[in-house]
Design a protein around this motif. Structure first.
Motif, PDB file in Angstrom:
ATOM      1  N   PRO A   1      32.550  41.002  41.995  1.00 29.73           N
ATOM      2  CA  PRO A   1      33.896  41.577  41.876  1.00 29.73           C
ATOM      3  C   PRO A   1      34.312  41.683  40.415  1.00 29.73           C
ATOM      4  O   PRO A   1      34.862  40.755  39.829  1.00 29.73           O
ATOM      5  CB  PRO A   1      34.769  40.572  42.642  1.00 29.73           C
TER       6      PRO A   1
ATOM      7  N   ASP B   1      36.665  43.027  38.923  1.00 29.23           N
ATOM      8  CA  ASP B   1      38.078  42.796  38.604  1.00 29.23           C
ATOM      9  C   ASP B   1      38.326  41.356  38.175  1.00 29.23           C
ATOM     10  O   ASP B   1      39.266  41.080  37.419  1.00 29.23           O
ATOM     11  CB  ASP B   1      38.959  43.125  39.812  1.00 29.23           C
ATOM     12  N   GLN B   2      37.471  40.439  38.661  1.00 31.09           N
ATOM     13  CA  GLN B   2      37.622  39.043  38.266  1.00 31.09           C
ATOM     14  C   GLN B   2      37.405  38.888  36.755  1.00 31.09           C
ATOM     15  O   GLN B   2      38.113  38.136  36.090  1.00 31.09           O
ATOM     16  CB  GLN B   2      36.620  38.172  39.028  1.00 31.09           C
TER      17      GLN B   2
ATOM     18  N   LYS C   1      37.945  41.065  34.527  1.00 33.35           N
ATOM     19  CA  LYS C   1      38.986  41.734  33.764  1.00 33.35           C
ATOM     20  C   LYS C   1      40.060  40.750  33.297  1.00 33.35           C
ATOM     21  O   LYS C   1      40.772  41.008  32.334  1.00 33.35           O
ATOM     22  CB  LYS C   1      39.601  42.856  34.579  1.00 33.35           C
ATOM     23  N   ARG C   2      40.183  39.629  33.995  1.00 37.55           N
ATOM     24  CA  ARG C   2      41.113  38.594  33.531  1.00 37.55           C
ATOM     25  C   ARG C   2      40.714  38.100  32.150  1.00 37.55           C
ATOM     26  O   ARG C   2      41.562  37.846  31.293  1.00 37.55           O
ATOM     27  CB  ARG C   2      41.132  37.423  34.513  1.00 37.55           C
TER      28      ARG C   2
ATOM     29  N   ARG D   1      41.477  40.807  29.556  1.00 33.44           N
ATOM     30  CA  ARG D   1      42.895  40.873  29.197  1.00 33.44           C
ATOM     31  C   ARG D   1      43.249  39.817  28.156  1.00 33.44           C
ATOM     32  O   ARG D   1      44.248  39.947  27.444  1.00 33.44           O
ATOM     33  CB  ARG D   1      43.772  40.684  30.447  1.00 33.44           C
TER      34      ARG D   1
ATOM     35  N   ASP E   1      43.086  32.331  43.491  1.00 36.47           N
ATOM     36  CA  ASP E   1      43.363  33.654  42.973  1.00 36.47           C
ATOM     37  C   ASP E   1      43.928  33.625  41.558  1.00 36.47           C
ATOM     38  O   ASP E   1      44.022  34.660  40.899  1.00 36.47           O
ATOM     39  CB  ASP E   1      44.339  34.395  43.888  1.00 36.47           C
TER      40      ASP E   1
END
Length: 286
Positions: A53, A55-56, A58-59, A62, A274
């Motif tokens: 995943p 998107d994980q 992407k933390r 950021r 999460d």
């Protein structure tokens, strides 16, 4: 001043008496980056499968972590499953599925090769040496290892030790590597093998930093609530390296490290999966 980490990127399934989680973001490179990027820009090199995943990660992006060194390959991502006891000191590995990590051959993007500071996460020492061979001359190199590599690739690991500045191990690893039950003599033995200093991680008891002249022992930061120790050692490493790079006194470096490790225990994913990485950033204020 660039800081590069090469290590595992994983999906962890963890059980503790306080909760459980399946396929949460983990791996040595992830936890190191999460802590280090609070303090310093970080570049990361690792491998994930096509089931990961993204998107994980992407933390991390950021927060300013450079992900250009993360390769995505066909196949399953590295997965680890473990169960901790109430004291969070002892754990059982229930399952390890290496997936694409089994064939991991770190290939550094060209800009990464100029990184001045390098952390070699807990991977095959042959791969760690391969990373060093790609670098253009790092000023400072830290490395982690484990019992498996100590017993299965001792000669390669000893070659690696001649090329690193700091080795980070726990009590049992220091004893096995040196052949000495006394951790202080074990640390001296390791220093003679190459590194300028050794950090011995002791879990709830804190950590010991030993160089040629001094020994610093720091107790763990006290917590009333703990959830999951996964990744605590990597967060400790990040804070200690930052302290060393900023010329902070050695005893303060160890205090930074054990504080980072302790706070990781209360922010990890088993209860609040999460938000695990974001919570580490929010609470790891040093």
């Amino acid at each position: 001043m660039s800081l590069l980490v090469v290590g595992s990127i994983a999906l962890d399934s963890v059980e503790t008496p306080f909760g459980s989680v399946t396929d949460a973001l983990g791996g040595s490179a992830v936890f190191f980056s999460a802590a280090a990027s609070l303090l310093h820009p970080v570049q990361i090199t690792g491998v994930v499968g096509d089931d990961f995943p993204m998107d994980q990660l992407k933390r991390l992006a950021r927060r300013g972590v450079d992900l250009r060194g993360v390769a995505r390959q066909p196949g399953e991502s590295f997965r680890w499953k473990g169960k901790y006891s109430y004291d969070l000191q002892n754990r059982d590995t229930l399952e390890t599925r290496l997936g694409v990590f089994a064939a991991f051959q770190p290939r550094l993007p060209a800009p990464y090769r100029d990184a001045r500071y390098l952390f070699l996460g807990n991977i095959d020492p042959q791969l760690q040496l391969g990373v060093l061979d790609q670098m253009h001359g790092s000023e400072f190199v830290a490395a982690d290892t484990m019992n498996y590599w100590i017993s299965s690739k001792r000669d390669v690991l000893l070659e690696l030790l001649r090329r690193v500045d700091v080795l980070l191990v726990n009590d049992s690893e220091a004893r096995e590597l040196s052949g000495d039950w006394n951790i202080y003599r074990a640390a001296r033995w390791i220093i003679k093998a190459g590194p300028r200093m050794v950090v011995i991680k002791q879990g709830v008891y804190g950590a010991v930093l030993v160089d040629e002249e001094r020994i610093f022992y720091v107790l763990a930061y006290p917590l009333e609530e703990v959830f999951d120790p996964t990744g605590a050692g990597d967060a400790m490493t990040a804070a200690i390296i930052f302290g060393l790079l900023e010329n902070i006194p050695l005893d303060e470096c160890v205090r930074l490290g054990v504080t980072a490790a302790s706070l990781t225990l209360r922010t990890r994913q088993t209860v609040r999966s999460d938000l695990s990485v974001d919570l580490l950033y929010d609470e790891l204020v040093i």
